[in-house]
Motif scaffolding. Structure first.
Motif, PDB file in Angstrom:
ATOM      1  N   SER A  15      -3.237   4.619  -1.088  1.00 45.89           N
ATOM      2  CA  SER A  15      -4.181   3.812  -1.815  1.00 45.89           C
ATOM      3  C   SER A  15      -4.290   2.813  -1.626  1.00 45.89           C
ATOM      4  CB  SER A  15      -2.429   2.923  -3.338  1.00 45.89           C
ATOM      5  OG  SER A  15      -2.139   2.225  -2.471  1.00 45.89           O
ATOM      6  N   GLN A  16      -5.373   2.179  -2.592  1.00 44.23           N
ATOM      7  CA  GLN A  16      -5.520   0.686  -1.628  1.00 44.23           C
ATOM      8  C   GLN A  16      -4.559  -0.354  -1.780  1.00 44.23           C
ATOM      9  OE1 GLN A  16      -8.520  -0.341  -0.781  1.00 44.23           O
ATOM     10  NE2 GLN A  16      -8.886   1.920  -0.841  1.00 44.23           N
ATOM     11  N   PRO A  17      -4.297  -1.536  -0.814  1.00 38.35           N
ATOM     12  CA  PRO A  17      -3.414  -2.294  -1.436  1.00 38.35           C
ATOM     13  C   PRO A  17      -3.917  -3.333  -1.998  1.00 38.35           C
ATOM     14  CG  PRO A  17      -4.677  -2.807   1.358  1.00 38.35           C
ATOM     15  CD  PRO A  17      -5.035  -1.704   0.049  1.00 38.35           C
ATOM     16  N   LYS A  18      -2.622  -3.454  -3.072  1.00 45.65           N
ATOM     17  CA  LYS A  18      -2.433  -4.232  -3.955  1.00 45.65           C
ATOM     18  C   LYS A  18      -1.093  -5.863  -3.671  1.00 45.65           C
ATOM     19  CE  LYS A  18      -2.070  -5.252  -8.388  1.00 45.65           C
ATOM     20  NZ  LYS A  18      -0.774  -4.493  -9.642  1.00 45.65           N
ATOM     21  N   SER A  19      -2.289  -6.649  -4.131  1.00 46.79           N
ATOM     22  CA  SER A  19      -2.163  -7.875  -4.208  1.00 46.79           C
ATOM     23  C   SER A  19      -0.837  -8.771  -5.058  1.00 46.79           C
ATOM     24  CB  SER A  19      -3.076  -9.033  -3.756  1.00 46.79           C
ATOM     25  OG  SER A  19      -2.893 -10.355  -3.940  1.00 46.79           O
ATOM     26  N   LYS A  42       0.697  -1.222   0.247  1.00 43.04           N
ATOM     27  CA  LYS A  42       0.913  -0.376   0.334  1.00 43.04           C
ATOM     28  C   LYS A  42       0.985   1.402   0.126  1.00 43.04           C
ATOM     29  CE  LYS A  42      -2.596   1.485   3.350  1.00 43.04           C
ATOM     30  NZ  LYS A  42      -3.676   1.668   4.980  1.00 43.04           N
ATOM     31  N   LEU A  43       0.494   1.746  -0.814  1.00 39.64           N
ATOM     32  CA  LEU A  43       1.039   3.700  -0.752  1.00 39.64           C
ATOM     33  C   LEU A  43       0.379   4.496  -0.269  1.00 39.64           C
ATOM     34  CD1 LEU A  43       1.886   3.333  -4.317  1.00 39.64           C
ATOM     35  CD2 LEU A  43       3.004   2.331  -2.817  1.00 39.64           C
ATOM     36  N   VAL A  44       1.323   5.337   0.441  1.00 34.57           N
ATOM     37  CA  VAL A  44       0.622   6.446   1.598  1.00 34.57           C
ATOM     38  C   VAL A  44       1.717   7.616   1.006  1.00 34.57           C
ATOM     39  CG1 VAL A  44       0.241   7.453   3.615  1.00 34.57           C
ATOM     40  CG2 VAL A  44       0.284   5.017   3.306  1.00 34.57           C
ATOM     41  N   GLY A  45       0.383   9.143   0.487  1.00 34.77           N
ATOM     42  CA  GLY A  45       1.141   9.990   0.201  1.00 34.77           C
ATOM     43  C   GLY A  45       1.110  10.870   0.593  1.00 34.77           C
ATOM     44  N   THR A  46       1.273  12.529   0.368  1.00 38.93           N
ATOM     45  CA  THR A  46       0.385  13.397   1.743  1.00 38.93           C
ATOM     46  C   THR A  46      -0.085  13.335   1.218  1.00 38.93           C
ATOM     47  OG1 THR A  46       1.938  14.817  -0.835  1.00 38.93           O
ATOM     48  CG2 THR A  46       3.215  14.369   1.128  1.00 38.93           C
ATOM     49  N   ASP A  47      -1.371  13.081   0.069  1.00 34.95           N
ATOM     50  CA  ASP A  47      -2.653  13.967  -0.761  1.00 34.95           C
ATOM     51  C   ASP A  47      -3.331  11.989  -0.155  1.00 34.95           C
ATOM     52  OD1 ASP A  47      -1.987  15.985  -1.073  1.00 34.95           O
ATOM     53  OD2 ASP A  47      -1.014  15.508  -3.189  1.00 34.95           O
ATOM     54  N   GLY A  48      -3.192  11.285   0.233  1.00 35.61           N
ATOM     55  CA  GLY A  48      -4.080  10.176   0.400  1.00 35.61           C
ATOM     56  C   GLY A  48      -3.038   8.754   0.269  1.00 35.61           C
TER      57      GLY A  48
END
Length: 666
Positions: A33-37, A25-31
Motif C-alpha cells: 500500500s501507499q504510506p497512510k498518515s 504502510k502494508l506489505v503483502g505477498t502481491d504488493g
C-alpha cells in the motif's frame, strides 16, 4: 479498492504515548500500500487507535508493516512504544503484528506478521529479505565484548543509556532502582554508620543496628545462627545449595578419623559413608588466592573443607571443619566437641567462604553472566518471527542493563565488592576464571546436577524438590510449544538460525570448552527441548534460588561475614569472644553489605512473574493453550509449596512460582 481496518494498541508504560505524525504502510505477498498518515493521533495506552489503510489493488497475504514517526511542526520528537497492530483484510482474515519496542527516530521500522516461522519456511522474497535485514541490524546493535579474560563474554556497551531501548529498564524500574540504591542505607537506618571504620565492640551492638527491616526469617537467623542445625540446613536450603555433595571416600587432604567425630547411632565413618549419610562441602575454588584489603587492613580468605552427617533424626549436622586445603600441624580439624569459640570461629570462616563462592560462582557467573550470554546470542541470531525468539525473549527482560550495572557498581575496581569482601581485588577475577573453567552443562540441569552430587535421597532438601517440579513444568511447557513448530529432528538440524544461537553460547559463554559438555549444535527435538528448558530455568528459577534469600540469611552479618580480618586459628583452645569480634568485618563493611543484599533482594513494582506474558508474541492457538497450562501448573505448585511450608520451622519460598521473575532482573 481494498480496505484494511484495524487498531494500533499502545504498551501500558510511562511515556509510551506519542503526539508525532505516524505513517503506516502494508506489505503483502502481491504488493504494498501507499504510506497512510495518522496525523496527531496522540496514541495512548488508554484507548486503541483505529486505523484504515486503502490499497488500489489487492496486496495479498500481509507479510509485514512499516511504521514511521516524524515530529509535528514546531514540536520535539518523542519516543513511542506501540504494543501491536491488528488488521483485518477485505476477505475477513485478521493479521497481528507484535512490536513491543520503543520507536525513537524517524526511520522506517519493519515488523513481521506474527505467525511464527522457521528460516527454511520463510520463502517469500520480501519475508526473507526482512529477516536478513533484521538480523544484520541486530548484529550491529548487540556486539560481544570481553570484560575480563577467562570468563563469559558480555554485551559491548559503554553506558547503560546506550543500550537499545528495547532491552533497557522501564521508566518505573529505572527510577525505583536509582531511589533504592540512593536510599538503601537511609531506609535501613544505617546511613550514620557507613563511614565508620572501627570494629564492632559486641555482638549486641550489631543486633541493635540490625533491628530495622527484619524479616521473619532474618530474625530467626539472628536468634539461631550459632546452632549447628541451622549451619547444616543452609547447605541444602540456604542461598547456596550448590556446593554440598555426598561423600563416599574422604579426600586425601581431609584426614578425619573416627576418634575425632561423634556420630549419632554409634557407627564408624566408613559405615556411615557406606550408608550414604556423610556429605562434603569443599571450597577449593578459593584456595591459594591473595585476599583483599578493606579499610587498609589485610583480610583473610580460606578454602575450607566441611564434613556433615545425616543423623538418625534426618538432620544435617557438621562434624568436622578444616579451614585450609593442605593438612598440617597448624591447620587443625575442628569438631563440635571443641570449645564453644573454637567451633563457632571455624564455622564463621566457612560461612564467609560460602559467601564468596555464592556471590561470584553460584550467583554472578551461573545465573547473571550466563543469562547475558543467552540473551545477547538470542538477540543477535533469532529474528522476532522465530518461535524460539518469541518463547525466550520474556526471559531476557532487563538482564542486559542489570548486568551492566553489576559490572559498574559491584565488581569494578571501585565497586562495592572490592571495598567490603575478602574476595575482592585480585582474587575476584581468578575465582570467576576458575569457576568458568569448571562449569558444565550437566551442572546447569538440576536433575543431572543433583544426581552427579549424589543428593537424590537427602531428606528435607526443598531446593531439590521444588527445583525438580519447576524443571519438569518448564520442560513440559517447552516441549508443547516447540513441538508444535519442530515436527521432527530434521527441523532442528535444518534451522541454521537456531544452530548459530547454540554455537554462539558455546563459544562466548563456555569459551569453546568441549569438556564443559555444552552442545555446539543440536540434532534432535529432545536435545532442543532440554537446552531451552535449561535456559529458562537458569534465567528464572535458578536465579531466584540463589538470589531471593540473600537479605534473609545474609543481613545478620555474623551468619554470613562478607570478609574476616583475622587469620584462622592455628591451634585449638585459643579462641574466645574477643577473637570473634576481632575477626568480624568493620562497621562500614557490615552495613554496606546489608544495604547491597537488601537492594539485590528488592523486586521492582513492574516485575513480571514466571508464566505471565504481558507482551504478546505468540498468536497461534497451540502456544496459547500451552501457556495457559503452564500458568495453571505453576499455580498448583505454588499451592503445594504453601501447604508444605505450613508445617516447616523454616519455610522454603525461594522457588515458589508466585515469587519468581521471568528473567534475571535483579
Amino acid at each position: 479498492m481494498s480496505e484494511y481496518k484495524g487498531v494500533i494498541k499502545i504498551e501500558d508504560h510511562c511515556w509510551a504515548s506519542s503526539w508525532d505524525h505516524i505513517y503506516i504502510k502494508l506489505v503483502g505477498t502481491d504488493g504494498e500500500s501507499q504510506p497512510k498518515s495518522l496525523v496527531y493521533p496522540y496514541l495512548s495506552p488508554e484507548s486503541d487507535f483505529k486505523i484504515e489503510v486503502d490499497s488500489n489493488n489487492s496486496i495479498g497475504k500481509l507479510v509485514l508493516i512499516e511504521l514511521e514517526k516524524n515530529p509535528g511542526y514546531l514540536l520535539p520528537q518523542n519516543a513511542w512504544f506501540p504494543a501491536k497492530v491488528e488488521l483485518e483484510s477485505p476477505e475477513g482474515e485478521t493479521f497481528h503484528f507484535p512490536i513491543h519496542r520503543w520507536i525513537v527516530n524517524d526511520e522506517a521500522h519493519q515488523f513481521r506478521e506474527a505467525t511464527a516461522c522457521l528460516v527454511f519456511d520463510d520463502t517469500h522474497p520480501l519475508a526473507s529479505q526482512s529477516r536478513t535485514e533484521e538480523l544484520k541490524l541486530r548484529k550491529k546493535q548487540y556486539c560481544w565484548s570481553i570484560y575480563a579474560e577467562g570468563i563469559p563474554h558480555c554485551m559491548k556497551v559503554d553506558d547503560a543509556h546506550a543500550l537499545p531501548d528495547e532491552v533497557s529498564f522501564s521508566f518505573t524500574k529505572e527510577w525505583e532502582f536509582k531511589l533504592n540504591k540512593l536510599h538503601g542505607l537511609i531506609e535501613l537506618k544505617l546511613d550514620g554508620l557507613a563511614d565508620r571504620k572501627e570494629q564492632w565492640r559486641s555482638i549486641d551492638a550489631i543486633g541493635k543496628v540490625f533491628r530495622h527491616k527484619q524479616t521473619t526469617l532474618s530474625e530467626y537467623v539472628q536468634q539461631n545462627w550459632k546452632k549447628d542445625s541451622l549451619f547444616g540446613y543452609q547447605f541444602l536450603n540456604g542461598v547456596n545449595p550448590m556446593v554440598i555433595r555426598r561423600c563416599s571416600v574422604l579426600p586425601e587432604n581431609f584426614q578425619v578419623t573416627d576418634q575425632m567425630v561423634f556420630l549419632r547411632g554409634g557407627r564408624s565413618l566408613a559405615e556411615e559413608m557406606q550408608s550414604r549419610n556423610i556429605f562434603l562441602c569443599d571450597y577449593k575454588l578459593l584456595d591459594g588466592l591473595k585476599a583483599n584489603e578493606v579499610n587498609g587492613k589485610q583480610q583473610y580468605l580460606m578454602a575450607p573443607l566441611v564434613l556433615l552427617h545425616k543423623t538418625p533424626e534426618d538432620q544435617l549436622m557438621p562434624i568436622a571443619i578444616q579451614l585450609k586445603q593442605e593438612p598440617s600441624k597448624d591447620n587443625p580439624i575442628f569438631c563440635p566437641t571443641d570449645s564453644e569459640y573454637d567451633w563457632l570461629l571455624a564455622k564463621m570462616f566457612v560461612r564467609s567462604a560460602d559467601f564468596q563462592d555464592h556471590q561470584l560462582n553460584s550467583h554472578l557467573l551461573r545465573t547473571h553472566l550466563l543469562a547475558e550470554v543467552f540473551s545477547v546470542s538470542l538477540l543477535r541470531n533469532l529474528p522476532m518471527v522465530h518461535p524460539l525468539y518469541k518463547l525466550l525473549v520474556p526471559h531476557t527482560r532487563y538482564t542486559l542493563q542489570i548486568n551492566f550495572l553489576a559490572r559498574e557498581l559491584l565488581i569494578s575496581d571501585t565497586g562495592i565488592f572490592n571495598t567490603i569482601t575478602s574476595s575482592g581485588g585480585e582474587a575476584l577475577q581468578k575465582i570467576l576464571q576458575r569457576a568458568t573453567s569448571s562449569i558444565t552443562y550437566a551442572s546447569l540441569c538440576i536433575r543431572d546436577d543433583i544426581k552427579e552430587r549424589g543428593l537424590e535421597s537427602v531428606p528435607h532438601f526443598y531446593y531439590r524438590d521444588d527445583g525438580f517440579h519447576m524443571w519438569d513444568i518448564i520442560n513440559r511447557f517447552v516441549q508443547g510449544v516447540l513441538g508444535y513448530y519442530y515436527k521432527d529432528d530434521s527441523y532442528v538440524q535444518r534451522d541454521t538460525e537456531l544452530q548459530t544461537w547454540v554455537l554462539d553460547i558455546f563459544e562466548y559463554g563456555f569459551l569453546s570448552r568441549p569438556e564443559s559438555g555444552m552442545p555446539q549444535k543440536l540434532n534432535t527435538v529432545a536435545e532442543l527441548v532440554k537446552f531451552v528448558t535449561m535456559v529458562i530455568f537458569t534465567c528464572s528459577a535458578q536465579h531466584a534460588a540463589v538470589n531471593s534469600g540473600q537479605f534473609d540469611y545474609g543481613s545478620w552479618m555474623p551468619n554470613t561475614p562478607t570478609t574476616l580480618q583475622q587469620p584462622p586459628p592455628t591451634t585449638k583452645g585459643t579462641a574466645d569472644k574477643s577473637s570473634l569480634l576481632d575477626a568480624l568485618p568493620d562497621v562500614n563493611a557490615t552495613v554496606k553489605g546489608m544495604a547491597a543484599m537488601w537492594l539485590l533482594s528488592k523486586q521492582s513494582s513492574d516485575s513480571v512473574p514466571l508464566g505471565h506474558y504481558p507482551e504478546e508474541h505468540f498468536f497461534e492457538i497451540v502456544p496459547h493453550q500451552h501457556m495457559k497450562v503452564f500458568k495453571g501448573e505453576l499455580a498448583l505448585l505454588n499451592s503445594k509449596i504453601n501447604a508444605r511450608n505450613l508445617g516447616l520451622e523454616i519455610p522454603y519460598t525461594s522457588l515458589d512460582p508466585a515469587l519468581l521473575e521471568n528473567s534475571v532482573a535483579l
